[in-house]
Design a protein around this motif. Structure first.
Motif, mmCIF file in Angstrom:
data_model
loop_
_atom_site.group_PDB
_atom_site.id
_atom_site.type_symbol
_atom_site.label_atom_id
_atom_site.label_comp_id
_atom_site.label_asym_id
_atom_site.label_seq_id
_atom_site.Cartn_x
_atom_site.Cartn_y
_atom_site.Cartn_z
ATOM 1 N N SER A 186 24.890 61.422 -1.014
ATOM 2 C CA SER A 186 25.332 61.380 0.424
ATOM 3 C C SER A 186 24.142 60.335 1.112
ATOM 4 O O SER A 186 24.465 59.745 2.175
ATOM 5 C CB SER A 186 25.329 62.641 1.176
ATOM 6 O OG SER A 186 23.975 63.222 1.207
ATOM 7 N N LEU A 187 22.941 60.225 0.759
ATOM 8 C CA LEU A 187 21.852 59.421 1.085
ATOM 9 C C LEU A 187 21.993 58.028 0.601
ATOM 10 O O LEU A 187 21.185 57.062 1.061
ATOM 11 C CB LEU A 187 20.650 60.166 1.031
ATOM 12 C CG LEU A 187 20.352 61.457 1.594
ATOM 13 C CD1 LEU A 187 19.054 62.268 1.194
ATOM 14 C CD2 LEU A 187 20.766 61.435 3.113
ATOM 15 N N LEU A 221 17.095 64.981 -9.730
ATOM 16 C CA LEU A 221 18.320 64.704 -9.464
ATOM 17 C C LEU A 221 18.922 64.311 -8.213
ATOM 18 O O LEU A 221 19.594 63.064 -8.175
ATOM 19 C CB LEU A 221 19.375 66.155 -9.665
ATOM 20 C CG LEU A 221 19.140 66.792 -10.984
ATOM 21 C CD1 LEU A 221 19.823 68.040 -10.874
ATOM 22 C CD2 LEU A 221 19.795 66.036 -11.944
ATOM 23 N N SER A 222 18.204 64.676 -7.161
ATOM 24 C CA SER A 222 18.518 63.973 -5.768
ATOM 25 C C SER A 222 18.157 62.415 -5.899
ATOM 26 O O SER A 222 18.817 61.621 -5.125
ATOM 27 C CB SER A 222 17.820 64.685 -4.709
ATOM 28 O OG SER A 222 18.172 64.266 -3.527
ATOM 29 N N ALA A 277 22.620 69.124 -5.799
ATOM 30 C CA ALA A 277 21.408 68.141 -5.405
ATOM 31 C C ALA A 277 21.853 66.586 -5.752
ATOM 32 O O ALA A 277 21.582 65.975 -4.936
ATOM 33 C CB ALA A 277 19.959 68.430 -6.230
ATOM 34 N N GLY A 278 22.536 66.493 -6.764
ATOM 35 C CA GLY A 278 23.050 65.154 -7.071
ATOM 36 C C GLY A 278 24.159 64.770 -5.956
ATOM 37 O O GLY A 278 24.086 63.602 -5.531
ATOM 38 N N ARG A 279 25.012 65.618 -5.362
ATOM 39 C CA ARG A 279 25.855 65.238 -4.443
ATOM 40 C C ARG A 279 24.948 64.766 -3.120
ATOM 41 O O ARG A 279 25.290 63.973 -2.401
ATOM 42 C CB ARG A 279 26.729 66.396 -3.966
ATOM 43 C CG ARG A 279 27.792 66.715 -5.214
ATOM 44 C CD ARG A 279 29.014 67.360 -4.894
ATOM 45 N NE ARG A 279 28.674 68.851 -4.476
ATOM 46 C CZ ARG A 279 28.281 69.825 -5.159
ATOM 47 N NH1 ARG A 279 28.603 69.738 -6.728
ATOM 48 N NH2 ARG A 279 28.120 71.095 -4.953
ATOM 49 N N LEU A 316 26.238 63.610 -11.992
ATOM 50 C CA LEU A 316 25.394 64.305 -10.861
ATOM 51 C C LEU A 316 26.402 64.609 -9.857
ATOM 52 O O LEU A 316 25.943 65.724 -9.122
ATOM 53 C CB LEU A 316 24.644 63.005 -10.348
ATOM 54 C CG LEU A 316 23.240 62.682 -11.324
ATOM 55 C CD1 LEU A 316 22.850 61.338 -10.517
ATOM 56 C CD2 LEU A 316 22.483 63.930 -11.277
ATOM 57 N N ALA A 317 27.267 64.288 -9.970
ATOM 58 C CA ALA A 317 28.478 64.953 -8.723
ATOM 59 C C ALA A 317 28.874 66.272 -9.017
ATOM 60 O O ALA A 317 29.300 66.989 -7.916
ATOM 61 C CB ALA A 317 29.704 64.095 -8.548
#
Length: 97
Positions: free
Chosen positions: A37-38, A9-10, A31-33, A26-27
């Motif tokens: 962020s990256l 997910l990330s 892990a999606g958030r 994913l938001a």
């Protein structure tokens, strides 16, 4: 760094080819958030709205500058939750302190 609990997910959230509807879904997941962020580059307004809806002040730290539209910067500046509204400024203040 990839979320170790949910690396797929990330990683998907960091993928520059991921479509907007996938990012919005994913938001809803931590892990999606984290992956978003990256992520490099600008986030679409609908994605930022989803992040503001499902995230918290940790999510809001990454929502600044050229990553978001002027309209979304105004939306964050007027957010009713001071933790969201001041997340980036508080982060910078803490890092300097």
């Amino acid at each position: 760094m990839t979320s170790l609990a949910h690396p797929r997910l990330s990683g998907l959230a960091r993928n520059p080819a991921a479509p907007q509807d996938v990012l919005i879904r994913l938001a809803t997941h931590k892990a999606g958030r984290h992956g978003m962020s990256l992520r490099r580059g600008r986030l679409e307004d609908a994605v930022v709205e989803a992040l503001l809806t499902h995230g918290d002040d940790h999510t809001a730290v990454g929502l600044h500058g050229d990553r978001i539209s002027p309209e979304m910067r105004r939306r964050i500046a007027g957010h009713p939750d001071p933790a969201i509204r001041d997340a980036y400024a508080d982060f910078v203040r803490d890092m300097v302190g």
